[in-house]
Design an enzyme around this catalytic site. Structure first.
Site, PDB file in Angstrom:
ATOM      1  N   LYS A 111      41.215  44.794  -5.938  1.00  0.00           N
ATOM      2  CA  LYS A 111      41.324  45.894  -6.910  1.00  0.00           C
ATOM      3  C   LYS A 111      42.776  46.289  -7.124  1.00  0.00           C
ATOM      4  CE  LYS A 111      39.885  50.039  -5.637  1.00  0.00           C
ATOM      5  NZ  LYS A 111      40.916  51.084  -5.785  1.00  0.00           N
TER       6      LYS A 111
ATOM      7  N   HIS B 275      26.910  49.828   2.253  1.00  0.00           N
ATOM      8  CA  HIS B 275      27.606  50.077   0.996  1.00  0.00           C
ATOM      9  C   HIS B 275      26.599  50.166  -0.144  1.00  0.00           C
ATOM     10  CE1 HIS B 275      31.831  49.806   2.189  1.00  0.00           C
ATOM     11  NE2 HIS B 275      31.375  49.046   3.149  1.00  0.00           N
TER      12      HIS B 275
END
Length: 935
Positions: A592, A145
């Site tokens: 999120k 990532h």
């Protein structure tokens, strides 16, 4: 007496490294760079002690006066300073732990020694400990990532600096040698300064694979066997006195490593079937190179003469067989090492390993046709040769030699095989649905898959998996995406034979919404020969891990997994795969989606539900935690994170992602890697005691409180992020999100859908990274303050309940402990400066005020519950570490705000805006280095 290092020594080391960096900066631009750095450093240190609007304006004026080149140098100076401070702290922590060991007293919480002594105090017997060890599997999974901004070259330079500082800490080092080492350090820092830390090109997946391999070569090949040795010594110290003659506690292979690098194709168009093949071959090459070097080293250690010892009969037979089978190895010297049987055996082993390496090199380079028939067919045969030598050494009394370097190589062979890591494959669920629909459309007499209900899909797929040998597949009619989706399964089947049956970990399905999403993958696997039914019955060579990411998905985990586990075909296939079901839970997208409170509680409940479901069916369940580096993505200390899981859900095995900058923080240096692996393993053992003892029941009163807190936290979070007009514009305008996309730190796009500016489209990594850069850090805490305040409602009894939850419940303590760290890293004063970047001032002011109010509310509530006067009061060393960085982060943030203004100012010519871009991108790197776990 050896004294425990004090913080004074750490400050002295930081000062030394800072002064050496100053020496490197001094000649630049006639001293103007060092002058600017020192003015900003000292100025912001003074501001932290006492705010002064006049001084603040003077510092901002200085920043504005710097030209592009000088500003770039200033940013790089602070960035390298952070890297050096990180190294100094890492070395200091290592020295502190080493001092504790030498003093012989109690060791740190989470050490093997403290953990085993705790077990003894609880009455856990040697037999019960053996049961725990036998069922333990600790599986970190490395991912690519895009939050790790360090180039591999920079990491190598930092490793050299770390090793030099370690020599400085040796009390035997004389004055002259110390001066030499300091001079050497300055030279190393100068090279680091002259090495560009920003990549000139966006990394390809191949580069990310090689970056991942760095940690094994530089650290883990040494750290893994050392970790096992520390565990074995602790067992001997603590449990040894109670063992009867001949009894021993055996430490099995507990550590395994996974990887997503080259296998994670969800949203990354650059990960193709060929990329996956390359990743597996590069991994194999890396571990073979290591084995070859170690076999050569052993040949200089095991120099026993057969005149002075008698090797075991199995060893003699094996050597004779190899001499006959590989007669050409010795060429013109048939008696080479004729009197030294271990060296002779190792020479033969080296020959065979070289053939393995030559074969994989040929495949990587695209060469074919060269046979390597003398290579080892599998890691098992190589391991058998190693254990044969160990047993032979023991047979003639050479126990020390048997359990030295040879045992280290055996441990690593057990851990890494010929595959190095178990490569996970990840793909998004709709890709499989589309591929299955297209493939079934080619078969006469089958229904239109897309029109079927969920129940009908499960029934059809279960039936088809048992008779896929009748399928005729034509590739040409398939869409490009479906063809590639199917090819991945063919690659898996092929590479299991080429590399190892253990080459792959799990097939992870992101955005799993239904049981059919798992059965679709099993169906595609059956077409490639990885699963199905034949004359011998059911067989399965693939483990599938559904990933539940959003709040809604986590809430639906029970009906989805019930439908899956109760499907007869799937149950039969799972039984063939060891009756182990892995389930992945995603921290990033759920946080999120609904905020940190709702995410944490949904994850907690989901784990409890799926574990109970599996246990009721006699199935083992392994939870795979998709954690990020920062708190907003499930980050935090691993030991505490494992212990905070719901009672009874950790049953000997745990798997979790290690992402971004966390990799370099944990695994760049072997000394730190040993500590991190040890802390994780002990956390796993502690959390798994339900395997041997009756499970403690969760507190019903605490659960009810969390239900309400999660509900109010989610309402507050969604009120800001989903229902506040202009919020997404605020996010894009007051954070460097767009510019992060220009930084060459990862191969994956920052958005799921190009051009889509919605919250759903922004990847969780970029979401957290952007908020961290602008010092809002809101994904990790927003909504907590309101939820706590509403539930507490100024009621002293309710406050007492929350305080009891904090003291007695590891989950709640870890949640608020991590919240404190995120609040500590936030700075509403600096966030206000970023808010000035917004185009709509009135809207931005209102949004900023909402964020600021919630920040202060959360600080107040958390401190009340923790009964503390300051954030991170209970972790003073970490608080000091973060506080030490703030005066250096502040100028970087002010520089970044100025650079964002200039680079976004459309009234300036493009050439003028581009002039500041390099400094801006470097400021992102620098701030990430200062904050550490940012993504």
């Amino acid at each position: 007496m050896f004294r425990t290092p004090s913080d004074t020594q750490l400050r002295a080391r930081v000062k030394l490294l800072g002064n050496l960096l100053g020496n490197v900066l001094r000649p630049l631009e006639d001293g103007r760079v060092l002058e600017a750095v020192e003015a900003l450093r000292k100025g912001y240190i003074r501001l932290h002690k006492e705010d002064s609007p006049t001084s603040r304006r003077r510092l901002e004026k200085l920043i504005k006066s710097l030209d592009a080149e000088t500003l770039t140098h200033v940013v790089r100076a602070f960035s390298i300073y952070f890297s050096l401070v990180n190294l100094a702290e890492e070395s200091f922590q290592h020295q502190t732990r080493r001092a504790q060991v030498r003093l012989g007293g109690p060791l740190w919480n989470g050490s093997f020694d403290a953990t085993l002594r705790g077990f003894r105090a609880q009455g856990i017997s040697a037999a019960e400990l053996q049961t725990l060890l036998d069922q333990a599997a600790y599986i970190p999974v490395f991912t690519a990532h895009p939050t790790e901004s360090k180039r591999r070259t920079v990491m190598e330079h930092l490793r050299r600096i770390f090793l030099t500082t370690e020599q400085l800490d040796d009390t035997r080092t004389g004055k002259d040698r110390r001066l030499e080492l300091v001079s050497q350090l300055e030279g190393q820092i100068q090279i680091l300064w002259k090495t560009d830390e920003v990549r000139s090109n966006k990394p390809q997946v191949r580069d990310e694979i090689k970056n991942g391999l760095f940690y094994f070569r530089e650290s883990l090949f040494k750290a893994v066997p050392e970790t096992y040795r520390y565990l074995e010594k602790a067992i001997d110290r603590v449990y040894g006195p109670e063992l009867t003659a001949g009894q021993r506690i055996r430490v099995p292979n507990i550590l395994r490593f996974g990887s997503w690098i080259g296998g994670d194709r969800d949203g990354n168009p650059f990960v193709t079937p060929d990329t996956t093949v390359l990743a597996l071959r590069l991994q194999k090459r890396e571990v073979l190179r290591y084995y070859l070097s170690e076999v050569v080293n052993l040949s200089h250690v095991l120099t026993h003469s057969k005149r002075l010892c008698t090797i075991s009969a199995p060893m003699a037979a094996s050597l004779a067989q190899d001499e006959q089978r590989f007669a050409a190895v010795f060429g013109d010297y048939p008696q080479h090492f004729g009197q030294e049987p271990y060296r002779r055996k190792l020479y033969l082993m080296r020959y065979r390993l070289q053939h393995n390496l030559n074969a994989v090199d040929a495949l990587i380079e695209g060469r074919s046709g060269t046979p390597f028939v003398d290579s080892y067919p599998s890691e098992q045969e190589f391991l058998a040769d190693l254990t044969l030598m160990r047993d032979s050494l023991i047979s003639h009394g050479d126990h020390t030699a048997a359990h030295g370097e040879l045992q280290d190589l055996i441990r690593n062979t057990e851990t890494f095989g010929f595959y190095l890591v178990h490569l996970d494959i990840r793909q998004e669920s709709t890709r499989h649905t589309e591929a299955v629909a297209e493939l079934l459309a080619q078969q006469p007499g089958l229904p239109d898959y897309s029109s079927l209900s969920e129940v009908q899909r499960l029934e059809l797929l279960g039936d088809l998996i048992g008779r896929t040998q009748n399928f005729s597949i034509s590739r040409e009619p398939l869409s490009e995406t479906s063809r590639e989706t199917f090819e991945v399964f063919e690659v898996m089947a092929r590479m299991r034979h080429e590399i190892s049956p253990q080459a792959f970990g799990s097939y992870v399905i992101s955005m799993t919404h239904a049981a059919s999403h798992v059965m679709e993958v099993m169906f595609l696997a059956s077409l490639a020969g990885l699963a199905g039914h034949n004359n011998n019955g059911w067989f399965c060579h693939i483990g599938i891990s559904p990933l539940f990411e959003t709040i809604v998905d986590l809430e639906h985990i029970q009906p989805v997994m019930t439908a899956l586990l109760d499907n007869p075909a799937y149950a039969a296939l799972l039984g063939c795969y060891g009756n182990l079901q892995e389930v992945m839970i995603g921290y990033s997208d759920s946080a999120k989606d609904g905020g940190i409170l709702a995410s944490a509680w949904s994850l907690y409940e989901a784990q409890t539900q799926i574990t109970a479901l599996a246990r009721a069916r006699g199935i083992e369940c392994r939870l795979f935690h998709g954690r990020g580096g920062t708190v907003g993505r499930g980050g935090g200390p691993t030991h505490e994170a494992i212990l905070s899981q719901p009672e009874g859900t950790v049953r000997g095995q745990i798997k979790f992602t290690e992402q971004g900058e966390v990799l370099s923080f944990k695994y760049s240096n072997a000394e730190t890697a040993v500590y991190e692996l040890s802390m994780g393993m002990t956390g796993l053992l502690k959390a798994s005691t339900s395997l041997i003892r009756e499970q403690k029941q969760n507190r019903a009163d605490f659960l009810g409180v969390m239900d309400k807190l999660a509900e109010d936290g989610e309402t507050t979070f969604r009120g800001l992020t989903d229902r506040t007009p202009g919020f997404i514009d605020y996010f894009y305008e007051v954070t460097p999100l767009t510019e992060i996309g220009l930084l060459n730190i990862g191969s994956r796009p920052s958005h799921r859908k190009k051009g889509d500016r919605s919250k759903a489209s922004v990847r969780a990594i970029a979401w957290v990274f952007g908020w961290a850069q602008s010092r809002h850090t809101l994904p990790a805490w927003f909504g907590i303050g309101t939820a706590l305040q509403v539930w507490r409602s100024n009621d002293p009894q309710r406050l007492a309940t929350l305080q009891r939850m904090y003291r007695e419940w590891p989950f709640f303590r870890a949640l608020l402990g991590n919240t404190q760290m995120a609040l500590f890293k936030a700075d509403m004063g600096i966030a206000a400066r970023y808010a000035e970047l917004a185009e709509n001032t009135e809207t931005a002011d209102a949004i900023y005020q909402t964020i600021s109010d919630e920040y202060h509310r959360t600080v107040t509530e958390v401190l009340s519950i923790a009964d503390a006067t300051s954030l991170m009061q209970e972790t003073p060393q970490l608080a000091l570490s973060l506080a030490r960085r703030n005066p250096y982060l502040d100028p970087l943030n002010h520089i970044q705000v100025l650079l964002l203004q200039r680079c976004r100012d459309e009234s300036l010519p493009q050439v003028e805006r581009d002039r500041w871009l390099s400094s801006l991108l470097r400021s992102i790197n620098a701030i990430a280095g200062g904050l550490r776990n940012t993504g």
